[in-house]
Design a protein around this motif. Sequence first.
Motif, PDB file in Angstrom:
ATOM      1  N   LEU A 101     -18.758   3.021  10.944  1.00  0.00           N
ATOM      2  CA  LEU A 101     -17.437   3.456  10.500  1.00  0.00           C
ATOM      3  C   LEU A 101     -17.461   4.868   9.925  1.00  0.00           C
ATOM      4  CD1 LEU A 101     -14.454   2.883   9.974  1.00  0.00           C
ATOM      5  CD2 LEU A 101     -15.120   1.809   7.800  1.00  0.00           C
ATOM      6  N   THR A 102     -18.494   5.180   9.123  1.00  0.00           N
ATOM      7  CA  THR A 102     -18.587   6.518   8.528  1.00  0.00           C
ATOM      8  C   THR A 102     -18.676   7.584   9.603  1.00  0.00           C
ATOM      9  OG1 THR A 102     -19.640   5.724   6.492  1.00  0.00           O
ATOM     10  CG2 THR A 102     -19.997   8.036   7.068  1.00  0.00           C
ATOM     11  N   GLU A 103     -19.549   7.359  10.580  1.00  0.00           N
ATOM     12  CA  GLU A 103     -19.718   8.341  11.658  1.00  0.00           C
ATOM     13  C   GLU A 103     -18.448   8.454  12.501  1.00  0.00           C
ATOM     14  OE1 GLU A 103     -23.417   7.190  10.009  1.00  0.00           O
ATOM     15  OE2 GLU A 103     -21.940   5.886  10.982  1.00  0.00           O
ATOM     16  N   LYS A 104     -17.789   7.341  12.717  1.00  0.00           N
ATOM     17  CA  LYS A 104     -16.536   7.358  13.484  1.00  0.00           C
ATOM     18  C   LYS A 104     -15.483   8.202  12.785  1.00  0.00           C
ATOM     19  CE  LYS A 104     -12.937   4.384  15.399  1.00  0.00           C
ATOM     20  NZ  LYS A 104     -12.351   3.022  15.467  1.00  0.00           N
ATOM     21  N   MET A 105     -15.372   8.055  11.458  1.00  0.00           N
ATOM     22  CA  MET A 105     -14.389   8.827  10.696  1.00  0.00           C
ATOM     23  C   MET A 105     -14.739  10.313  10.664  1.00  0.00           C
ATOM     24  SD  MET A 105     -13.541   6.176   7.589  1.00  0.00           S
ATOM     25  CE  MET A 105     -12.229   7.191   6.889  1.00  0.00           C
ATOM     26  N   LEU A 106     -16.025  10.609  10.526  1.00  0.00           N
ATOM     27  CA  LEU A 106     -16.465  12.010  10.545  1.00  0.00           C
ATOM     28  C   LEU A 106     -16.157  12.651  11.894  1.00  0.00           C
ATOM     29  CD1 LEU A 106     -19.954  11.846   8.749  1.00  0.00           C
ATOM     30  CD2 LEU A 106     -17.840  12.867   7.859  1.00  0.00           C
ATOM     31  N   TRP A 107     -16.412  11.907  12.967  1.00  0.00           N
ATOM     32  CA  TRP A 107     -16.164  12.444  14.309  1.00  0.00           C
ATOM     33  C   TRP A 107     -14.669  12.634  14.552  1.00  0.00           C
ATOM     34  CZ3 TRP A 107     -18.064  15.467  17.567  1.00  0.00           C
ATOM     35  CH2 TRP A 107     -17.659  15.492  18.908  1.00  0.00           C
ATOM     36  N   GLU A 108     -13.863  11.679  14.116  1.00  0.00           N
ATOM     37  CA  GLU A 108     -12.411  11.817  14.269  1.00  0.00           C
ATOM     38  C   GLU A 108     -11.908  13.043  13.523  1.00  0.00           C
ATOM     39  OE1 GLU A 108      -9.547   8.368  14.024  1.00  0.00           O
ATOM     40  OE2 GLU A 108      -8.905   9.453  12.217  1.00  0.00           O
ATOM     41  N   ASP A 140     -17.388  20.543   9.314  1.00  0.00           N
ATOM     42  CA  ASP A 140     -18.045  19.514   8.501  1.00  0.00           C
ATOM     43  C   ASP A 140     -19.357  19.038   9.108  1.00  0.00           C
ATOM     44  OD1 ASP A 140     -16.435  19.400   6.283  1.00  0.00           O
ATOM     45  OD2 ASP A 140     -15.280  17.661   6.921  1.00  0.00           O
ATOM     46  N   LEU A 141     -19.986  19.887   9.895  1.00  0.00           N
ATOM     47  CA  LEU A 141     -21.265  19.543  10.517  1.00  0.00           C
ATOM     48  C   LEU A 141     -22.285  19.093   9.478  1.00  0.00           C
ATOM     49  CD1 LEU A 141     -23.281  19.518  12.921  1.00  0.00           C
ATOM     50  CD2 LEU A 141     -23.672  21.965  12.472  1.00  0.00           C
ATOM     51  N   GLY A 142     -22.247  19.722   8.303  1.00  0.00           N
ATOM     52  CA  GLY A 142     -23.197  19.378   7.248  1.00  0.00           C
ATOM     53  C   GLY A 142     -23.147  17.907   6.859  1.00  0.00           C
ATOM     54  N   LEU A 234      -2.468  14.754   7.391  1.00  0.00           N
ATOM     55  CA  LEU A 234      -2.110  13.644   8.279  1.00  0.00           C
ATOM     56  C   LEU A 234      -3.056  12.447   8.163  1.00  0.00           C
ATOM     57  CD1 LEU A 234      -1.227  15.709  11.484  1.00  0.00           C
ATOM     58  CD2 LEU A 234       0.352  14.809   9.745  1.00  0.00           C
ATOM     59  N   GLY A 235      -4.115  12.585   7.369  1.00  0.00           N
ATOM     60  CA  GLY A 235      -5.055  11.476   7.196  1.00  0.00           C
ATOM     61  C   GLY A 235      -5.988  11.262   8.367  1.00  0.00           C
ATOM     62  N   ILE A 236      -6.259  12.312   9.131  1.00  0.00           N
ATOM     63  CA  ILE A 236      -7.137  12.190  10.299  1.00  0.00           C
ATOM     64  C   ILE A 236      -8.603  12.259   9.859  1.00  0.00           C
ATOM     65  CG2 ILE A 236      -7.861  13.312  12.450  1.00  0.00           C
ATOM     66  CD1 ILE A 236      -4.921  14.193  12.765  1.00  0.00           C
ATOM     67  N   GLY A 237      -9.301  11.141  10.023  1.00  0.00           N
ATOM     68  CA  GLY A 237     -10.677  11.047   9.554  1.00  0.00           C
ATOM     69  C   GLY A 237     -10.767  10.692   8.087  1.00  0.00           C
ATOM     70  N   ASP A 238      -9.643  10.407   7.459  1.00  0.00           N
ATOM     71  CA  ASP A 238      -9.597   9.980   6.059  1.00  0.00           C
ATOM     72  C   ASP A 238      -8.939   8.608   5.983  1.00  0.00           C
ATOM     73  OD1 ASP A 238     -10.649  12.101   4.252  1.00  0.00           O
ATOM     74  OD2 ASP A 238      -9.155  13.319   5.294  1.00  0.00           O
TER      75      ASP A 238
END
Length: 284
Positions: A101-108, A140-142, A234-238
């Motif tokens: 889930l964390t990686e999915k949100m970061l990627w989104e 946000d690559l870091g 817009l809450g994208i990735g949040d």
Amino acid sequence: MNKELETLIMSAVDLPTIPVVATKVIELIEQEDVTIEKLATAVSSDPAVAARILKLSNSAYYGCQRQINTLSAAIMLLGFKTLKSLVIAASLKQLNRRFGLTEKMLWEHSVGAALAGRVIATQGRFINEETGFLVGLFHDLGKTIMSNRNPQKFQGVMMRCYNEGIPFAEAERSVYPYSHAEVGALVIRKWNFPESLSTAIMYHHQFGSAPITDQYDLFLTATASLANKFCKKLGIGDRDADDDLNLTNAPEAMLLGFTSDTAEKALATFQETFEENKSFFLND
């Protein structure tokens, strides 16, 4: 910048390298005698990346009017600069050692910021559209690097954000002696991308106080910062949208020439673009 971190990043042998296919495409595009056939051969060396390029070339986002079945046709439609951006994007997703889930949100969030960066660059007209896409993609690559290196530690930061309702930067400082912006900026430098990209990533959360004097670097950093804010709004990735975030008075929006009306229009364009095309970028 944290000198100890800089030494660690620049000398580390276990950090991910940008995938070979992306490096090859970047090198080819810089050559005067590059051809569509050479680029198609390079992209086809990585079947996963090739499949994503074909999929994206068939999306309405890139103006496809007919079915694209070959890499050569895809490259002809996209153009070299867009191909470079998409190969890097397709390669970047492969850096994740796991995809929870964390990686999915970061990627989104990264994909959202890339599309936002492109919209902002198009309307602001101070930087190239594809550079806007890349700075949004990389900003946000870091976080991805930090999550890969120690998933439990990074997850602890995310849990503090959600459970205590504190900003990511505050939670990050409580766990790490450096920021994701510093990590991302140094990795981009290690990957030999332009220093302007590294600068923009380094200061995308500190635009108002960034020690930047070069005008182009200011525009690029402003684009990264505003793209991030578009996604947050817009809450994208949040987990939640930040409805109270004021884009109109943001210094980066003002520098890029946005008014209240044009900022709202750009946000609406981005929202529509993301909703219509997210399946092409997010799904395999």
